[in-house]
Design an enzyme around this catalytic site. Structure first.
Site, PDB file in Angstrom:
ATOM      1  CB  ALA A 116      -1.000   0.087   1.162  1.00 58.24           C
ATOM      2  CB  CYS A 117       2.831   2.742   2.629  1.00 55.53           C
ATOM      3  SG  CYS A 117       1.676   2.832   3.854  1.00 55.53           S
ATOM      4  CB  VAL A 118       5.936   0.972  -1.476  1.00 49.54           C
ATOM      5  CG1 VAL A 118       6.959   1.225  -2.567  1.00 49.54           C
ATOM      6  CG2 VAL A 118       6.760   0.994  -0.301  1.00 49.54           C
ATOM      7  N   PRO A 121       1.448   5.286  -3.990  1.00 53.47           N
ATOM      8  CG  PRO A 121       3.426   5.961  -2.586  1.00 53.47           C
ATOM      9  CD  PRO A 121       2.039   5.208  -2.703  1.00 53.47           C
TER      10      PRO A 121
END
Length: 209
Positions: A116-118, A121
């Site tokens: 998700a966090c990588v 974006p």
């Protein structure tokens, strides 16, 4: 087929380090956590050695994830992480503004967690016309399968997979480049496993005549 993406230079790119925090490292099961931390530190040291603009984010640092890991804080003492609420870094106005302010249209991205966090974006930046390189061995996911699936999704969208060592060697390019030689060599010696041991051995064995 010939690639349309040339080799990177320090003047081309910005490094984006996402949520290098202990609380997220605890959840990482795709690779050895100590190796992941070492790889992230090597990437950060590479950015410093070559003067590459670096943007750092954290999330939920007060309630779950904790601050950026001390080893990264030691390498980047002058960078204040951008604390965000959106799961997608690109949807955070301050973070997006910081990336745009670097003036670079090529991003080199690593962090936790890959799923998700990588990936979010990265996918958003690609959609905005950025070139994105993902440092796969400095990203960690919940499981090996979910990490690999996230990498494949980003690659299918146009991201280029790389490693911290490939990125460092791409920046150095020539071991006779004296201004960055010692810094690059030191990063490899400390984080490069057998390659680093070999560099130290060579320095011990090769004496001036």
């Amino acid at each position: 087929m010939m690639s349309s993406i040339p080799l990177l230079t320090p003047e081309d790119c910005a490094v984006v380090l996402i949520d290098e925090q202990a609380g997220l490292a605890f959840a990482t099961g795709s690779a050895d956590r100590q190796v992941l931390r070492s790889n992230a530190v090597a990437l950060a040291r590479t950015a410093v050695a070559f003067g590459i603009p670096t943007v750092v984010s954290t999330s939920a640092s007060k309630v779950y994830s904790g601050p950026m890991m001390p080893a990264l804080r030691a390498v980047l003492p002058d960078i204040v992480p951008i604390e965000r609420r959106n799961m997608n870094l690109w949807e955070d106005a301050a973070a997006q503004a910081a990336i745009i302010a670097t003036g670079r249209k090529t991003l080199v991205v690593a962090g936790l967690l890959t799923e998700a966090c990588v990936s979010f974006p990265v996918l958003s930046a690609l959609a905005e016309g950025y070139k994105v390189f993902v440092v796969a061995d400095a990203c960690g996911g919940l499981t090996p399968a979910s990490h690999e699936a996230a990498l494949r999704r980003m690659e299918q969208a146009g991201a280029v997979m790389t490693s911290w060592l490939q990125f460092l060697l791409e920046m150095q390019r020539d071991w006779t480049r004296h201004d960055t030689y010692e810094a690059a060599r030191g990063i490899v010696a400390e984080h490069g496993g057998g390659y680093g041991i070999g560099l130290d051995y060579a320095r011990d064995m090769i004496k001036p005549a």
